[in-house]
Design a protein around this motif. Structure first.
Motif, short mmCIF file in Angstrom:
data_model
loop_
_atom_site.label_atom_id
_atom_site.label_comp_id
_atom_site.label_asym_id
_atom_site.label_seq_id
_atom_site.Cartn_x
_atom_site.Cartn_y
_atom_site.Cartn_z
N TRP A 181 0.82 -1.21 0.00
CA TRP A 181 0.00 0.00 0.00
C TRP A 181 0.86 1.26 0.00
O TRP A 181 0.55 2.23 -0.68
CB TRP A 181 -0.96 -0.01 1.19
CG TRP A 181 -2.06 -0.99 1.02
CD1 TRP A 181 -2.25 -2.16 1.70
CD2 TRP A 181 -3.14 -0.91 0.08
NE1 TRP A 181 -3.37 -2.82 1.25
CE2 TRP A 181 -3.93 -2.06 0.25
CE3 TRP A 181 -3.51 0.02 -0.89
CZ2 TRP A 181 -5.07 -2.31 -0.51
CZ3 TRP A 181 -4.65 -0.22 -1.65
CH2 TRP A 181 -5.42 -1.36 -1.45
N LEU A 182 1.92 1.25 0.78
CA LEU A 182 2.82 2.40 0.78
C LEU A 182 3.44 2.60 -0.61
O LEU A 182 3.55 3.72 -1.10
CB LEU A 182 3.93 2.21 1.82
CG LEU A 182 3.51 2.29 3.29
CD1 LEU A 182 4.70 2.01 4.19
CD2 LEU A 182 2.89 3.64 3.61
N LEU A 457 3.10 9.09 6.05
CA LEU A 457 1.85 8.35 5.97
C LEU A 457 1.88 7.12 6.88
O LEU A 457 0.89 6.80 7.55
CB LEU A 457 1.58 7.95 4.52
CG LEU A 457 0.24 7.30 4.20
CD1 LEU A 457 -0.89 8.28 4.47
CD2 LEU A 457 0.20 6.83 2.76
N TYR A 458 3.03 6.44 6.89
CA TYR A 458 3.15 5.26 7.74
C TYR A 458 3.02 5.63 9.21
O TYR A 458 2.30 4.96 9.97
CB TYR A 458 4.49 4.57 7.50
CG TYR A 458 4.75 3.47 8.49
CD1 TYR A 458 4.08 2.25 8.40
CD2 TYR A 458 5.65 3.65 9.54
CE1 TYR A 458 4.30 1.24 9.33
CE2 TYR A 458 5.89 2.65 10.47
CZ TYR A 458 5.21 1.45 10.35
OH TYR A 458 5.41 0.46 11.29
N TYR A 459 3.70 6.70 9.63
CA TYR A 459 3.64 7.10 11.04
C TYR A 459 2.25 7.60 11.44
O TYR A 459 1.82 7.42 12.57
CB TYR A 459 4.68 8.17 11.33
CG TYR A 459 6.10 7.62 11.51
CD1 TYR A 459 6.31 6.51 12.31
CD2 TYR A 459 7.18 8.20 10.87
CE1 TYR A 459 7.59 5.99 12.49
CE2 TYR A 459 8.46 7.70 11.05
CZ TYR A 459 8.66 6.59 11.84
OH TYR A 459 9.93 6.07 12.02
N LEU A 460 1.53 8.20 10.48
CA LEU A 460 0.21 8.73 10.79
C LEU A 460 -0.86 7.65 10.83
O LEU A 460 -1.80 7.70 11.64
CB LEU A 460 -0.19 9.79 9.75
CG LEU A 460 0.53 11.14 9.85
CD1 LEU A 460 0.18 12.02 8.65
CD2 LEU A 460 0.15 11.85 11.16
N THR A 461 -0.74 6.66 9.95
CA THR A 461 -1.81 5.67 9.79
C THR A 461 -1.42 4.24 10.12
O THR A 461 -2.28 3.41 10.39
CB THR A 461 -2.35 5.69 8.35
OG1 THR A 461 -1.33 5.21 7.47
CG2 THR A 461 -2.77 7.10 7.95
N GLY A 462 -0.11 3.94 10.06
CA GLY A 462 0.33 2.56 10.27
C GLY A 462 0.11 1.67 9.08
O GLY A 462 0.34 0.45 9.15
N ILE A 463 -0.33 2.24 7.96
CA ILE A 463 -0.59 1.45 6.77
C ILE A 463 0.69 0.87 6.19
O ILE A 463 1.74 1.53 6.20
CB ILE A 463 -1.33 2.29 5.70
CG1 ILE A 463 -1.82 1.43 4.55
CG2 ILE A 463 -0.44 3.41 5.18
CD1 ILE A 463 -2.71 2.18 3.56
#
Length: 464
Positions: A181-182, A457-463
């Motif tokens: 996804w990232l 984005l990873y740090y904000l959502t964990g996606i």
């Protein structure tokens, strides 16, 4: 002082490359200048033991790919296949979408496993035809090809078979589909922002009344537009190269295994061949041969008149592109062996505490210094991967995220003026840094922005 010496050598090489001087001459000059200022008595041993060894090793591995890629692109052009496909694309999407068409084709080829260098050779005839038909400035071709081939499909899009997406798997025990996804979000960001920029450049040029420009000396061959082959036939060689590349990659490894020992056939004093290191290269070469053969079998009547001159032109282009890139590779090898480079490497690693930001900055900085995405990333991960894994484990970060960040960061600042792929692309298109590099550099900035967008984005959502 050691760091300043490396930066001076790098700035000098970037300057002469931008001014249009050949890096075949100035890459060793810049590298040996750095050695001279560091350890004067080591100049000859660094030249023969590192620079020339790296140059020879690169040519040994990649010259056949450059040569076959150049010939493939030329026969595609001379046969009228390039013109036929561009006409079909224009009929479907319209002249105003020519840039999008080139980006799309470049993305398909690179995601299909075709080498970035081969794509530059194969795609230019298509781009030249499309841009001439739409009267878009030729100087925008390199930036357009760069967006399609050197950005999201190289290392961001999950599953990419390019080496930049493969190297992290050996350090993080991941696969090429890591953090899908990232990678997908990063790819969409790069594609949208990159296309928006290119379209803005096109509209700006049109308002000024700037057209394609002078076509003399472009290296393309005039084609009889009244007797073009069908578009479906024209696209077959491209499909064949992509499909054969996949098939041969599997079959070669399956047939030979992990290594080939010459003593098994009665030949001694020859080192065993490590198949995994060469399988991808052999597969591309075999696929290109298949593509060239198909073009010749179906269209030799169209190209036989200019066949000799066209092949000679393509061989000359392949030689120049190979030597340019090999000289850059030698420069990177010398710089990586100097004390200043080690100081830069360890300094970057200790200055930034966050593992993802540290990995991104270190990887893209080393890729920029060496002028190589794969080279910079290999050095960064060989030195720091265990540290990254330990820090990521404490912070609960998946190794898949480390993989995707490293891969994307390697393709960020690697495309500085002295980068081998950049020099090859400009050589293939017959343009200079002064004419076209600004658009390639903007793609570099967009790509670098995407890395930090993915981290945020990873740090904000964990996606993942």
């Amino acid at each position: 002082m050691d760091i300043i010496i490396i930066l001076l050598a790098l700035l000098f090489l970037m300057f002469v490359a931008y001014r249009g001087f050949s890096v075949i001459l100035f890459a060793p000059v810049a590298a040996l200048f750095a050695v001279l200022m560091t350890s004067p008595d080591h100049v000859p041993v660094f030249f023969s033991g590192i620079f020339m060894e790296k140059v020879a090793g690169f040519i040994k591995l990649y010259f056949p790919v450059f040569l076959l890629g150049a010939i493939f692109g030329k026969v595609i052009e001379m046969s009228g296949f390039a013109t036929s496909i561009t006409r079909a694309i224009i009929n479907v999407i319209g002249e105003n979408k020519s840039m999008l068409a080139i980006v799309f084709v470049g993305a398909v080829l690179t995601y299909g496993g075709v080498s970035l260098f081969v794509v530059a050779f194969a795609l230019y005839p298509f781009a030249a035809e499309l841009f001439k038909a739409a009267d878009i400035p030729k100087r925008l071709i390199p930036g357009t090809i760069a967006l399609g081939a050197f950005t999201f499909t190289m290392d961001a899009l999950p599953g990419s078979p390019q080496i930049q997406n493969i190297i992290p798997t050996t350090f993080f025990k991941t696969d090429t589909w890591a953090a899908p996804w990232l990678g997908l979000i990063g790819s969409i960001f790069i594609g949208i922002i990159g296309m928006s920029y290119l379209e803005w450049r096109r509209r700006k040029a049109r308002k000024k009344g700037e057209g394609y420009g002078d076509t003399s000396g472009s290296g393309t061959t005039e084609v009889n537009h009244e007797k073009l082959p069908p578009a479906l036939l024209a696209i077959l060689p491209l499909l064949l190269v992509g499909i054969c590349n996949k098939i041969f990659t599997v079959l070669i490894t399956r047939h030979y295994g992990l290594s080939f020992d010459f003593t098994s056939i009665g030949i001694s004093n020859v080192a065993p061949v490590e198949i995994p290191k060469l399988a991808a290269i052999w597969a591309v070469e075999a696929a290109l041969l298949a593509g060239i053969t198909l073009v010749l079998l179906t269209s030799f009547k169209r190209i036989k008149t200019n066949f000799k001159s066209g092949i000679n032109i393509s061989i000359s282009g392949a030689l120049l592109a190979t030597l340019n890139t090999a000289s850059e590779y030698g420069f990177g090898g010398v710089i990586a062996a100097l004390p200043g480079f080690r100081h830069i490497n360890t300094g970057l690693a200790s200055a930034i505490k966050d593992p993802l930001v540290n990995e991104a900055v270190t990887t893209t900085a080393l890729a920029g210094i060496t002028g190589s995405a794969s080279g910079g990333m290999s050095i960064a991960l060989a030195t720091m991967s265990e540290t990254y894994l330990a820090q990521a484990a404490k912070a609960g970060i998946s190794p898949e995220v480390l993989h995707r960040v490293a891969a994307m960061a390697s393709g960020g600042m690697d495309t500085l003026p002295h980068n081998g792929a950049v020099i090859t692309l400009l050589a293939v298109t017959g343009l200079t840094h002064k004419q076209s590099y600004i658009d390639i550099f903007v793609m570099t900035l967009i790509k670098t922005m995407a890395v930090f967008l993915v981290i945020a984005l990873y740090y904000l959502t964990g996606i993942v």
